[in-house]
Each structure stands twice: as C-alpha cells, then as structure tokens.
Design a protein around this motif. Structure first.
Motif, PDB file in Angstrom:
ATOM      1  N   ASN A  14       1.172  -1.492  -0.189  1.00  7.91           N
ATOM      2  CA  ASN A  14      -0.006  -0.271  -0.225  1.00  7.91           C
ATOM      3  C   ASN A  14       0.833   0.841   0.106  1.00  7.91           C
ATOM      4  O   ASN A  14       0.549   2.236  -0.805  1.00  7.91           O
ATOM      5  CB  ASN A  14      -1.009   0.182   1.717  1.00  7.91           C
ATOM      6  N   LYS A  15       2.046   1.454   0.979  1.00  6.46           N
ATOM      7  CA  LYS A  15       2.874   1.986   1.180  1.00  6.46           C
ATOM      8  C   LYS A  15       3.547   2.831  -0.578  1.00  6.46           C
ATOM      9  O   LYS A  15       3.745   3.691  -0.764  1.00  6.46           O
ATOM     10  CB  LYS A  15       3.302   2.240   2.335  1.00  6.46           C
ATOM     11  N   VAL A  16       3.764   1.550  -1.018  1.00  4.91           N
ATOM     12  CA  VAL A  16       5.027   1.333  -2.297  1.00  4.91           C
ATOM     13  C   VAL A  16       3.692   2.102  -3.393  1.00  4.91           C
ATOM     14  O   VAL A  16       4.565   2.981  -4.399  1.00  4.91           O
ATOM     15  CB  VAL A  16       5.027  -0.286  -2.865  1.00  4.91           C
ATOM     16  N   LEU A  17       2.156   1.693  -3.463  1.00  3.48           N
ATOM     17  CA  LEU A  17       1.459   2.274  -4.190  1.00  3.48           C
ATOM     18  C   LEU A  17       1.255   3.794  -3.774  1.00  3.48           C
ATOM     19  O   LEU A  17       0.660   4.166  -5.125  1.00  3.48           O
ATOM     20  CB  LEU A  17       0.144   1.600  -4.403  1.00  3.48           C
ATOM     21  N   ALA A  18       1.544   4.603  -2.877  1.00  2.00           N
ATOM     22  CA  ALA A  18       1.108   5.721  -2.686  1.00  2.00           C
ATOM     23  C   ALA A  18       2.247   6.586  -3.279  1.00  2.00           C
ATOM     24  O   ALA A  18       1.870   7.482  -4.266  1.00  2.00           O
ATOM     25  CB  ALA A  18       1.084   5.852  -0.797  1.00  2.00           C
ATOM     26  N   ARG A  44      -3.847  -0.487  -2.355  1.00  2.00           N
ATOM     27  CA  ARG A  44      -3.961   0.072  -2.903  1.00  2.00           C
ATOM     28  C   ARG A  44      -3.547   1.013  -2.374  1.00  2.00           C
ATOM     29  O   ARG A  44      -2.909   0.523  -1.005  1.00  2.00           O
ATOM     30  CB  ARG A  44      -5.641  -0.060  -2.806  1.00  2.00           C
ATOM     31  N   ASN A  45      -3.356   2.795  -2.850  1.00  5.80           N
ATOM     32  CA  ASN A  45      -2.824   3.582  -2.499  1.00  5.80           C
ATOM     33  C   ASN A  45      -3.592   3.989  -1.522  1.00  5.80           C
ATOM     34  O   ASN A  45      -5.193   3.648  -1.718  1.00  5.80           O
ATOM     35  CB  ASN A  45      -2.145   4.081  -3.341  1.00  5.80           C
ATOM     36  N   HIS A  46      -3.712   4.128  -0.020  1.00  9.54           N
ATOM     37  CA  HIS A  46      -4.815   5.408   0.468  1.00  9.54           C
ATOM     38  C   HIS A  46      -4.985   6.878  -0.350  1.00  9.54           C
ATOM     39  O   HIS A  46      -4.603   7.242   0.004  1.00  9.54           O
ATOM     40  CB  HIS A  46      -4.484   5.086   1.746  1.00  9.54           C
TER      41      HIS A  46
END
Length: 206
Positions: A14-18, A44-46
């Motif tokens: 999730n952090k990588v996608l952010a 997913r990105n938050h």
C-alpha cells in the motif's frame, strides 16, 4: 502454490503504491490479483480519491475492464482517454470517473498471470517514459517477491520433510524389539509416502 498475502505484506505494498500514485500524478494505484476468472483488489494507495477497496472483486471474463485486456494479452495497456477511444468508451471504470489507465501484467513464479499493477486517472493522461519505467521497476520487484516466496516455501517444506525422516531413522536405531521394528518400519513407509504425496502436490499446484 498460492501466494499468501499477509497484512504486513499488504501494508508494505500500500505504501509503495502511494509513491507510485504520487510519481505518476494519479489518484489511483492498484495491485490486482487474478484467480479463477475473478480479479480482486490486493493492494491500493490510501487516498480519498481512490474508490477501490481491498478485496473488491469482479468476474473477469467479458467484463470490459482495462485489466482484463492486460491479463489475457500478458502485455501492457495504456489508455490515455477512454472517452475518445471507441474500444473503451463503455468500460466499467468510467462509471467511477476513471477515464485514463496504464497497467502492466504481474507474472508469477511459473510464468502464469498473478494479476496486474495499474494506475488510473480521472482526466486524460499521457504517461511519460520515466513514469512507465518506474512502474515497471515496481512490477519487477513485486514479481521478485512472489518468486522468492515460492522458493522459501519449497525450502521450508523440504526442511520439514527431512526433519520427519531423520527423526524416524533415529528412532529406528533405538528400537530393537520386533514390535518396535515393525512400528518404525511403518513410520518410515508413511514418511516416504508423504514425500511422494508432497512431490505430487507441488507438481500439481506450482
């Protein structure tokens, strides 16, 4: 072999996608998982602008989703503006206002499709080479993690099996009675049978 996505793993990605979303300047970055003609959100990105929730799933075949094309073709897909592209003018993501898409296939340890990594935008978007290269690098890292997991799992299974066989052989040296020998022989037979069973299951599932 099923890849077990733990909560810690999910949070890391999730952090990588952010970061992916920030670098690509898009509201949505996702890792989608493919399983038996169903695709679901794995990570997913938050962001308040990301309408997708973890675990949300859709039947893939004939869905018209961008990711369906990526999975079936095993090739990247870029859609700058679905409204100006007749092929994508009625795809389901438009209902969420997401008219631009860029996705890459994620390949598992056996060369099959694990899923996709993708970004979506609510406006027309032309992805530059630097952004595409970065997302491709993230995809490569994800694939490496999947392959490393499979390798570690195989090593773990083999170590556990060898421990069972070594324990059984050790008992055999300590038992001298006819009954003890019979019990030990039966244990060895079970261990060997287990070896063949695991080998069969590994060959079937991997």
């Amino acid at each position: 072999m099923q890849f077990e996505a733990t909560d810690i793993f999910i949070e890391q990605w999730n952090k990588v996608l952010a970061h992916v979303a920030n670098i690509a300047h898009v509201p949505v970055a996702l890792i989608m998982r493919y399983d038996e003609d169903t695709i679901s959100v794995l990570a997913r990105n938050h962001s308040s602008k990301n309408p997708y929730k973890r675990g949300t799933s859709e039947a893939l075949s004939g869905s018209g989703l961008y990711c369906e094309r990526v999975i079936k073709s095993k090739a990247p897909l870029v859609v700058h503006n679905a409204y100006t592209d007749s092929e994508w003018a009625e795809n389901p993501d438009l209902k969420l206002g997401l008219l631009s898409y860029m996705g890459l296939p994620i390949i598992d340890q056996d060369g099959g499709i694990f899923g996709t990594i993708c970004v979506l935008d609510s406006k027309e978007h032309f992805y530059d080479e630097e952004t595409i290269s970065f997302i491709s690098s993230v995809k490569d890292a994800f694939e490496h993690q999947i392959k490393q997991y499979a390798l570690d799992k195989r090593k773990s299974d083999l170590t556990g099996l060898l421990d069972i066989i070594n324990l059984t052989c050790g008992i055999a040296h300590e038992i001298n009675t006819p009954l003890g020998v019979a019990i030990t022989a039966n244990s060895i037979i079970k261990a060997v049978s287990y070896t063949h069973l695991r080998a069969h299951e590994t060959g079937r599932n991997l």
